[in-house]
Motif scaffolding. Structure first.
Motif, PDB file in Angstrom:
ATOM      1  N   LYS A 269      52.196  47.303  43.409  1.00 18.67           N
ATOM      2  CA  LYS A 269      51.198  48.039  42.624  1.00 18.67           C
ATOM      3  C   LYS A 269      51.931  48.942  41.635  1.00 18.67           C
ATOM      4  O   LYS A 269      52.907  49.593  41.991  1.00 18.67           O
ATOM      5  CB  LYS A 269      50.296  48.862  43.544  1.00 18.67           C
ATOM      6  CG  LYS A 269      49.392  48.015  44.424  1.00 18.67           C
ATOM      7  CD  LYS A 269      48.417  48.872  45.199  1.00 18.67           C
ATOM      8  CE  LYS A 269      47.482  48.007  46.052  1.00 18.67           C
ATOM      9  NZ  LYS A 269      46.623  47.126  45.245  1.00 18.67           N
ATOM     10  N   GLU A 277      51.283  43.693  46.189  1.00 17.03           N
ATOM     11  CA  GLU A 277      50.061  43.049  45.706  1.00 17.03           C
ATOM     12  C   GLU A 277      49.899  41.685  46.372  1.00 17.03           C
ATOM     13  O   GLU A 277      50.884  40.997  46.646  1.00 17.03           O
ATOM     14  CB  GLU A 277      50.114  42.857  44.193  1.00 17.03           C
ATOM     15  CG  GLU A 277      49.999  44.145  43.396  1.00 17.03           C
ATOM     16  CD  GLU A 277      48.560  44.592  43.206  1.00 17.03           C
ATOM     17  OE1 GLU A 277      47.669  44.085  43.937  1.00 17.03           O
ATOM     18  OE2 GLU A 277      48.329  45.461  42.345  1.00 17.03           O
ATOM     19  N   THR A 280      46.147  36.714  43.212  1.00 19.71           N
ATOM     20  CA  THR A 280      44.900  36.875  42.451  1.00 19.71           C
ATOM     21  C   THR A 280      44.447  35.507  41.972  1.00 19.71           C
ATOM     22  O   THR A 280      45.232  34.745  41.418  1.00 19.71           O
ATOM     23  CB  THR A 280      45.117  37.787  41.234  1.00 19.71           C
ATOM     24  OG1 THR A 280      45.542  39.078  41.687  1.00 19.71           O
ATOM     25  CG2 THR A 280      43.847  37.931  40.418  1.00 19.71           C
TER      26      THR A 280
END
Length: 323
Positions: A269, A277, A280
Motif C-alpha cells: 500500500k 496489496e 485486483t
C-alpha cells in the motif's frame, strides 16, 4: 408439340425458382452480422452507436445532477453521476440485458476504476432494476447511477454487456487519450526504459519511477546496512476478458551490474509499506497503478528490472539507467 410444352414449363419453373432464390439472398443481405454499425467498432463517444457483433450500444447522456428525482442529495463530499444508455439485441435469439447482466465502470485520468455503478429506476434511484429479456432486434434504455467523491472526474466509461463478449469504451472528454491499439503498442516491444509503455501480448506495462527514499511513509528508516527502494508501475489489462493483476500474481525482480537478482520486492500500500496489496480484477483496457517496496543492501545498485504480470506470459525488462 408435347415435348416443346414440357420444355417450356420446365424453363418457367427454373426461372421462378431462380427469382425465389435471389429474393431469399437479398433478404439475408438486409441483416448482416453485427449490423452496419459494426464498422464503428468498440470505442467511441457519447451519442454514437457502437456494435460488438452481439449487441449495439449507445450512451444517450452523461450528467452530474445536483439532486435525485425525489430531491435526495448525494451526501457530504459526494456527487451523483447519472448515465442513460441504450442497448439493442443484435443476436438471433432472445437475450437478457440490464440489471446484473451488464456492468458499467468509470475510469479517471489516472486509470483508477470506479465500479459501484447500479442500474436503477429513473424515477426512483432507491430501486434497482432487474434484467430484461429482449427479442432479436429489440432495444432497451437503461439508467445507471453512481455516487462518487467530489474530486473524481471520469474521462472514460467502460460497459460490459454480458459474459465473454467484447466491451464498449466511451471517451467522456475531448482531452481523454484513447488507449493505444495493440498494433501500435507492439512496436515498443517487451524491453524498454522508465516512462515507456511496453506490451507483451496480454498486458501493457510502464515503470514511472525507481527511488531510494530515506524513510517509509510512516517515517521508519530501513534496517542497518540497508536502504529502501520504491518502484511505481502501471499495469493495463490487454486481454479481451477480466483478469487479475498485482499482489502475488505479479513478480518484480531487480538485477545489478553483476547479474545478481533480488526478487523480495512486494506490492504494498502506498501509504503503509507494512501492508501488502492483494490482486485486483481488471476489466479489459482498465489500468492499475501499483507500488513495490523493499529494503536492499546499501551497496546493491540495480541497473535493470524484470516484471512478470501473470504466469506463463513473456516478462517485461526495463533498463533503469536510461530515462
Amino acid at each position: 408439340m408435347k415435348i416443346g410444352k414440357v420444355w417450356g414449363l420446365l424453363l418457367i419453373a427454373v426461372v421462378l425458382v431462380g427469382f425465389q432464390f435471389n429474393a431469399e439472398a437479398e433478404k439475408k443481405k438486409i441483416v448482416p452480422a453485427g449490423g452496419r454499425n459494426q464498422l464503428q467498432g468498440l470505442q467511441g463517444k457519447v451519442g454514437e452507436w457502437l456494435a460488438n457483433g452481439t449487441s449495439k450500444f449507445k450512451v444517450i447522456s452523461f450528467e452530474y445532477p445536483e439532486a435525485g428525482p425525489n430531491g435526495e442529495k448525494a451526501g457530504s463530499g459526494k456527487k451523483y453521476i447519472a448515465i442513460e444508455v441504450e442497448l439493442v439485441n443484435n443476436q438471433k435469439f432472445t437475450t437478457s440485458y440490464g440489471g446484473p447482466n451488464g456492468s458499467l465502470n468509470l475510469v479517471d485520468k489516472d486509470e483508477q476504476l470506479f465500479t459501484t455503478v447500479y442500474n436503477v429506476q429513473k424515477e426512483d434511484w432507491r430501486k434497482r432494476e432487474p434484467s430484461k429479456r429482449l427479442l432479436p432486434g429489440a432495444s432497451l434504455k437503461v439508467f445507471y447511477l453512481a455516487i462518487v467523491p467530489q474530486e473524481y472526474f471520469p474521462v472514460r466509461l467502460v460497459y460490459v454487456p454480458g459474459t465473454k463478449v467484447p466491451v464498449y469504451r466511451i471517451n467522456l472528454t475531448d482531452e481523454a487519450t484513447p488507449i493505444a491499439s495493440e498494433s501500435q503498442t507492439k512496436l515498443q516491444g517487451r524491453e524498454g526504459k522508465i516512462n515507456e509503455w511496453l506490451f507483451n501480448g496480454t498486458t501493457k506495462f510502464k515503470v514511472y519511477s525507481v527511488s531510494y527514499p530515506e524513510t517509509d511513509p510512516l517515517g521508519a528508516k530501513a534496517p542497518t546496512g540497508r536502504k529502501w527502494v520504491l518502484v511505481e508501475v502501471e499495469i493495463r489489462n490487454a486481454h479481451k476478458y477480466t483478469s487479475s493483476f498485482g499482489g502475488p500474481n505479479c513478480v518484480l525482480t531487480l538485477i545489478d551490474q553483476k547479474g545478481e537478482a533480488f526478487d523480495k520486492v512486494y506490492h504494498v500500500k502506498k501509504a503503509d509499506w507494512r501492508k501488502r496489496e492483494g490482486p485486483t480484477r481488471l476489466i479489459p483496457a482498465a489500468g492499475l497503478k501499483a507500488w513495490y517496496a523493499s529494503a536492499i543492501n546499501d551497496d546493491y545498485l540495480p541497473i535493470k528490472m524484470t516484471f512478470l504480470t501473470e504466469p506463463k506470459v513473456p516478462l517485461f525488462e526495463v533498463d533503469l539507467q536510461t530515462k
